[in-house]
Design a protein around this motif. Structure first.
Motif, short mmCIF file in Angstrom:
data_model
loop_
_atom_site.label_atom_id
_atom_site.label_comp_id
_atom_site.label_asym_id
_atom_site.label_seq_id
_atom_site.Cartn_x
_atom_site.Cartn_y
_atom_site.Cartn_z
N PRO A 100 -51.28 15.20 107.19
CA PRO A 100 -50.64 14.18 105.95
C PRO A 100 -51.48 12.85 106.33
N ILE A 157 -63.11 10.83 103.85
CA ILE A 157 -63.08 12.22 104.27
C ILE A 157 -64.45 12.96 104.75
N GLU A 158 -65.53 12.49 103.77
CA GLU A 158 -66.83 13.20 104.33
C GLU A 158 -67.07 12.59 105.55
N ASP A 186 -57.24 8.56 99.93
CA ASP A 186 -57.82 8.77 98.34
C ASP A 186 -59.25 8.21 98.32
N ASP A 187 -59.96 8.47 99.29
CA ASP A 187 -61.32 8.06 99.33
C ASP A 187 -62.09 9.27 100.07
N MET A 188 -63.14 9.88 98.97
CA MET A 188 -63.88 10.95 99.41
C MET A 188 -64.86 10.50 100.49
N LEU A 194 -61.93 21.24 106.15
CA LEU A 194 -60.58 20.80 106.18
C LEU A 194 -59.48 21.51 105.30
N VAL A 195 -58.75 22.00 105.77
CA VAL A 195 -57.62 22.78 105.10
C VAL A 195 -56.31 21.99 105.04
N GLU A 196 -55.43 22.48 104.24
CA GLU A 196 -53.91 21.83 104.13
C GLU A 196 -52.98 22.19 105.37
N PRO A 197 -52.45 21.24 105.62
CA PRO A 197 -51.42 21.82 106.88
C PRO A 197 -50.60 22.72 106.32
N SER A 252 -51.74 25.62 106.60
CA SER A 252 -52.20 26.94 105.47
C SER A 252 -52.99 27.76 106.60
N ARG A 264 -65.17 14.43 108.24
CA ARG A 264 -65.99 15.81 108.47
C ARG A 264 -67.22 15.79 109.38
N PHE A 293 -55.04 11.86 105.57
CA PHE A 293 -55.57 11.96 104.37
C PHE A 293 -55.75 10.56 103.37
N LEU A 305 -55.95 19.23 108.13
CA LEU A 305 -56.03 17.90 107.90
C LEU A 305 -54.61 17.49 108.08
#
Lengths: 433, 146
Positions: free
Chosen positions: A378, A388-389, A383-385, A411-414, A416, A392, A381, A376
């Motif tokens: 930055p 994010i869903e 702050d509202d899940m 989804l993984v962190e940049p 990683s 996905r 991203f 994902l």
């Protein structure tokens, strides 16, 4: 537009085909007379050199596959003596035992010529500096591009792979205009540059990337241009044929295949029969002038298309399209053919996602399960899940539409997922079949 | 008037985190090294990832440091409300919000002698602030966390 070898590159179609036929005939005669291997193959297929009367007659000759190069002793395949050989290269061995290819001086000359033509066709000249960030050594990328660029008269920076900070310092200090490397490595260099506070657009002269050695997509090309201002030029070759050979011209509508050096066919991978014009199929190549390790009708396993219509650049040689997959890199998920490049295409079409991804295939009971891990960005991203869903779900549904297969999206962190300096390894297949 | 309301907007850090061991540790280590106090936090769990939400003594410094560590982090405005630390304290507060038709997206609470603090995230933060103020409940000033 400048041309490295205008006489050949702009040769009228009929004349070019005449030259090809002449070269094909002489190749087949030479091999039938001097190579026990080819003589046996041709006898077994009931074809003699006299049967080659037109270019279409190439279809009478038997195919060669990678297994031949692995399993048949070198001395039976090679048609040059040790005295005539000037170099060996070997394939990466990604899909099995590495294959060894030998070169005479003439082979290296033709190889360099092929790349010199390509580099000039995409806008590189004698005045430019080219950084070769492919691996040097047994892998053909480094030395192949090196000799091609030198042949052209460009200045070469033989940086090879690794040490990205150093690579960027060289690009900056030496006013490098073009870099030859894998597309994933160029993206990685972009990330490192950002960390070092280098703006590729403003702080360097880098404008062209000669990119290949791994599958990539137009989505990746757009992204490279948007983020770095570097025009990605697609280059193709395989170690069995020499190494890197053909690349796109400035028009970027396919890679010009030099007909005086190679005869290209596109066949249905299942039947081996020629497909219609513009249709997708397996790339089959006959190298018309190779001395050390002649190749007739080599099945590359690469899936592409061929375009024989004239190119706006004026070059008369046919063009092959982007490799859309490999017959041996293809994943079969629940009976459906899936190419990692298709997944890349979908992921890169979404601005919230990074460039790196990984495909993990497992078997649960009798069913294949595919998980796609993607970074994902930055900016992606929130702050509202619930959002994010939604993202996905959108990735999953786009993949389903493109592949006809369900995938679980993680989804993984940049930063990683693993980065690659050579060929990216995107697939982890944990199925035990 | 707007300035007045802005005083109560607290810059909460929202951190995207893969669901793997050590991410909360990495976050808290970074904060400890920078001498930043974590005043309250919560973790929400998604499919294969989580979101860490926290407010800290120095949000600007924290954001910078976390980004340097490669975290995906952003600010989200939240508000913190004093509640009476007694039965019915949360009810009084949520009733006010319900009557004004304000939906709480998420909330977390901590005890802070005397009383307790409810942190909430709402869509229309300014209306929530005025409603809560009008009800007589006390909001925490963002500057009070420094």
């Amino acid at each position: 537009m400048s041309c490295w070898n205008p006489k050949v590159e702009m040769m009228p179609g009929d004349e070019l085909r005449g030259l090809q036929l002449k070269l094909l005939k002489s190749l087949v005669y030479r091999l039938y007379s001097f190579s026990p291997f080819y003589r046996e193959r041709m006898d077994a297929a009931h074809v003699s050199p006299d049967d080659i009367k037109t270019l279409d007659d190439v279809e009478k000759l038997p195919f060669m596959v990678k297994g031949d190069l692995r399993d048949i002793p070198m001395e039976r395949l090679f048609t040059a003596s040790n005295r005539e050989l000037v170099r060996y290269h070997a394939s990466s061995g990604t899909t099995g035992k590495p294959t060894i290819v030998g070169y005479t001086k003439h082979d290296v000359d033709n190889w360099s010529e092929s790349i010199a033509r390509g580099l000039m066709s995409c806008g590189i000249t004698q005045d430019d500096t080219v950084q070769v960030a492919y691996t040097y050594g047994l892998f053909t990328g480094g030395l192949g591009l090196h000799y091609g660029a030198e042949r052209l008269g460009a200045t070469v920076v033989p940086s090879s792979t690794g040490n990205s900070e150093r690579q960027l310092d060289l690009i900056k200090t030496l006013n490098v205009k073009a870099i030859a490397c894998t597309p994933s490595y160029l993206m990685h260099l972009g990330e490192v540059a950002a960390k070092m506070g280098i703006d590729i657009r403003k702080d360097t002269k880098l404008r062209i990337g000669v990119l290949g050695a791994e599958p990539w997509s137009d989505g990746m090309r757009d992204r490279i241009f948007e983020s770095l201002g570097v025009r990605g030029i697609n280059i193709y070759g395989t170690s069995e044929l020499s190494g890197p050979l053909w690349c796109e011209c400035e028009r970027q509508n396919g890679m010009h295949v030099w007909s005086d050096l190679a005869l290209v066919e596109i066949v249905d991978p299942k039947t081996g029969k020629k497909v219609g014009p513009g249709e997708k199929g397996e790339l089959v190549i006959t190298m018309l002038q190779k001395e050390a390790l002649p190749i007739i009708r080599y099945r590359t396993g690469d899936i592409t298309t061929m375009d024989e219509t004239p190119c706006a650049c004026g070059r008369t040689h046919p063009r092959i399209g982007r490799i859309s997959g490999r017959s041996d890199d293809m994943l079969i998920i629940r009976g459906i053919n899936v190419f990692p490049s298709q997944i890349e295409y979908v992921l890169l079409s979404m601005p919230q996602l990074g460039n790196e991804f990984q495909i993990i295939v497992e078997r649960t009971g009798a069913l294949d399960e595919m998980t796609v891990k993607v970074e994902l960005k930055p900016e992606g991203f929130v702050d509202d899940m619930a959002k994010i869903e939604v993202l996905r779900d959108k990735i999953a549904s786009k993949l389903r539409t493109t592949l006809m297969v369900n995938a679980c999206i993680e989804l993984v962190e940049p930063g990683s997922l693993p980065r690659f300096e050579g060929k990216a390894k995107r697939v982890i297949d944990n199925r035990r079949l | 008037m707007a300035d007045d309301l802005d005083r109560y907007k607290i810059k909460q850090l929202s951190i995207f985190s893969e669901n793997r061991p050590g991410r909360l540790m990495d976050f808290s280590k970074a904060m400890g090294e920078e001498n930043i106090n974590i005043l309250a936090f919560s973790i929400a769990e998604g499919a294969g990832y989580g979101v860490i939400r926290a407010f800290v003594s120095d949000p600007e410094k924290a954001l910078r440091r976390l980004q340097e560590h490669g975290f995906v982090v952003r600010y989200t405005d939240v508000i913190a409300i004093h509640m009476a630390d007694k039965p019915g304290g949360l009810y009084d507060l949520t009733k006010v919000l319900k009557e004004a038709g304000i939906n709480i997206e998420y909330a977390y609470a901590y005890r802070n002698e005397p009383g307790a603090i409810l942190v909430i995230r709402v869509e229309d933060i300014e209306r929530a602030i005025s409603t809560i103020k009008a009800s007589g409940a006390k909001l925490l000033d963002a500057s009070s966390f420094k």
